[in-house]
Design an enzyme around this catalytic site. Structure first.
Site, mmCIF file in Angstrom:
data_model
loop_
_atom_site.group_PDB
_atom_site.id
_atom_site.type_symbol
_atom_site.label_atom_id
_atom_site.label_comp_id
_atom_site.label_asym_id
_atom_site.label_seq_id
_atom_site.Cartn_x
_atom_site.Cartn_y
_atom_site.Cartn_z
ATOM 1 N N ASN A 180 0.862 -1.191 0.000
ATOM 2 C CA ASN A 180 0.000 0.000 0.000
ATOM 3 C C ASN A 180 0.898 1.240 0.000
ATOM 4 O O ASN A 180 1.479 1.580 1.025
ATOM 5 C CB ASN A 180 -0.880 -0.034 1.259
ATOM 6 C CG ASN A 180 -1.689 1.237 1.434
ATOM 7 O OD1 ASN A 180 -1.858 2.014 0.500
ATOM 8 N ND2 ASN A 180 -2.196 1.445 2.647
ATOM 9 N N LYS B 289 -0.004 4.241 -0.212
ATOM 10 C CA LYS B 289 -0.675 5.426 0.372
ATOM 11 C C LYS B 289 -0.458 6.628 -0.556
ATOM 12 O O LYS B 289 -0.440 6.449 -1.768
ATOM 13 C CB LYS B 289 -0.159 5.698 1.785
ATOM 14 C CG LYS B 289 -0.089 4.444 2.643
ATOM 15 C CD LYS B 289 0.165 4.745 4.079
ATOM 16 C CE LYS B 289 0.398 3.448 4.823
ATOM 17 N NZ LYS B 289 0.309 3.576 6.253
ATOM 18 N N HIS C 196 -9.419 0.857 5.554
ATOM 19 C CA HIS C 196 -8.087 1.108 6.111
ATOM 20 C C HIS C 196 -8.226 2.079 7.279
ATOM 21 O O HIS C 196 -9.036 3.007 7.236
ATOM 22 C CB HIS C 196 -7.156 1.681 5.034
ATOM 23 C CG HIS C 196 -5.723 1.704 5.469
ATOM 24 N ND1 HIS C 196 -5.232 2.671 6.317
ATOM 25 C CD2 HIS C 196 -4.694 0.861 5.211
ATOM 26 C CE1 HIS C 196 -3.947 2.413 6.554
ATOM 27 N NE2 HIS C 196 -3.603 1.329 5.899
ATOM 28 N N GLU D 191 -6.562 4.527 8.244
ATOM 29 C CA GLU D 191 -6.402 5.958 7.918
ATOM 30 C C GLU D 191 -7.695 6.520 7.356
ATOM 31 O O GLU D 191 -8.052 7.675 7.590
ATOM 32 C CB GLU D 191 -5.220 6.142 6.952
ATOM 33 C CG GLU D 191 -3.893 5.948 7.674
ATOM 34 C CD GLU D 191 -2.746 5.496 6.788
ATOM 35 O OE1 GLU D 191 -2.819 5.621 5.555
ATOM 36 O OE2 GLU D 191 -1.750 5.006 7.357
ATOM 37 N N GLU E 194 -4.897 -5.178 10.945
ATOM 38 C CA GLU E 194 -3.854 -4.163 11.104
ATOM 39 C C GLU E 194 -4.086 -3.396 12.402
ATOM 40 O O GLU E 194 -4.906 -2.470 12.448
ATOM 41 C CB GLU E 194 -3.929 -3.164 9.951
ATOM 42 C CG GLU E 194 -3.787 -3.771 8.578
ATOM 43 C CD GLU E 194 -3.347 -2.720 7.586
ATOM 44 O OE1 GLU E 194 -2.221 -2.803 7.119
ATOM 45 O OE2 GLU E 194 -4.117 -1.784 7.323
ATOM 46 N N GLY F 86 2.654 2.267 10.548
ATOM 47 C CA GLY F 86 3.542 3.402 10.315
ATOM 48 C C GLY F 86 4.300 3.847 11.554
ATOM 49 O O GLY F 86 4.890 4.922 11.575
ATOM 50 N N SER G 182 3.746 -2.195 10.178
ATOM 51 C CA SER G 182 5.211 -2.179 10.277
ATOM 52 C C SER G 182 5.856 -3.521 9.944
ATOM 53 O O SER G 182 6.881 -3.877 10.523
ATOM 54 C CB SER G 182 5.651 -1.674 11.658
ATOM 55 O OG SER G 182 5.187 -0.346 11.856
HETATM 56 C C1 PEP Z 1 -0.627 0.050 6.024
HETATM 57 O O1 PEP Z 1 -0.722 1.216 5.704
HETATM 58 O O2 PEP Z 1 -1.540 -0.724 5.733
HETATM 59 C C2 PEP Z 1 0.553 -0.381 6.771
HETATM 60 C C3 PEP Z 1 0.575 -1.598 7.269
HETATM 61 O O3 PEP Z 1 1.571 0.520 6.910
HETATM 62 P P1 PEP Z 1 3.029 0.241 7.561
HETATM 63 O O4 PEP Z 1 3.530 -1.039 6.951
HETATM 64 O O5 PEP Z 1 3.848 1.435 7.148
HETATM 65 O O6 PEP Z 1 2.840 0.122 9.008
#
Ligand code: PEP
Length: 249
Positions: free
Chosen positions: A9, A11, A94, A96, A166, A172, A211
């Site tokens: 992703n 973003k 998601h 966000e 997640e 992030g 992450s």
């Molecule tokens: C994500 O945005 O779905 C995500 C898992 O980001 P990150 O790997 O940067 O934590």
């Protein structure tokens, strides 16, 4: 046997140049055919990505969609439009989008249905905040998010859905759930799905996101109920992303 899936992703990151870099790198890389790999670039790069990824194992995903097919929705993009650009998967829910754009479970469901209606496979993202985890509500929150959508679907529709767990506090932040923490929640999601249909639960693909990187992918992906990863930051670095794909292969 579930097919592992690694989805990147991007973003609101990346560039036309990064699309080309990924196209070139993945044309050379040797990945097992049993693995599915996706990049979800920002909308403006979809067309370039479709061309750059044509002779690679990379499939194309989008990051969101509007529930309508067309209409007066300035700034929005519909599933029908994404389909025209060869998009096979789309993220819905998601964290966000839930937090920054106030998308609630009902809106997440509407988006997921819109994706299914045009033949795009949804990746339903769910996860708890740190406060919810600390209060001991992780499974309640995650199963509510999963249940709101899954309980409203027909069996055939449920089969099209991939779920990404997640934890919001791991996205992030560089702070990853331990493999045991992730496995515990993923197993709960699979058990919940078994309440609808045991065969469906066995076939359901569950991704971990938060992450994940080249150093921790091996042990996360080794967990029984983790079938792949949704990768943010590390999906912008081609070598790291290839290393994660190799861990899943
Ligand atoms: C994500 O945005 O779905 C995500 C898992 O980001 P990150 O790997 O940067 O934590």
């Amino acid at each position: 046997m579930r097919k592992p899936l690694i989805a990147g992703n991007w973003k609101m990151n990346g560039s036309a140049e990064l699309v080309e870099t990924f196209g070139r790198a993945f044309a050379e890389v040797d990945l097992p055919s049993s693995l599915e790999v996706l990049i979800h670039p920002p909308f403006p790069y979809l067309d370039a990505a479709r061309r750059a990824f044509a002779n690679t194992p990379l499939g194309l995903g989008a990051q969101t969609l509007n529930p309508l097919h067309s209409g007066a929705r300035t700034g929005e993009v519909s599933g029908q439009m994404l389909r025209e650009f060869g998009v096979e998967y789309v993220l819905v829910g998601h964290s966000e989008r839930r937090q920054l754009y106030r998308e609630n479970d009902e809106q997440v469901y509407d988006r997921l249905i819109a994706a299914l209606s045009v033949g795009i496979k949804p990746i339903l993202c769910v996860g708890e905040t740190l406060e919810e985890r600390d209060a001991g509500h992780t499974e309640d929150v995650v199963l509510r998010q999963v249940g709101y959508v899954m309980a409203r679907l027909e069996p055939e529709q449920r089969r099209q859905v991939t779920i990404a767990y997640e934890p919001v506090w791991a996205i992030g932040t560089g702070r990853t759930a331990t493999p045991e923490q992730a496995q515990q929640v993923m197993a709960a999601i699979r058990r919940y799905q078994a309440g609808f249909d045991r065969e469906l639960a066995e076939g359901l693909r569950l991704l971990y996101g938060g992450s994940m990187n080249a150093s921790n992918a091996d042990e996360l992906l080794a967990q029984e109920d983790i079938d792949g990863g949704l990768i943010g930051g590390a999906s912008l670095k081609v070598d790291d992303f290839i290393a994660i794909c190799q861990s899943a292969g």
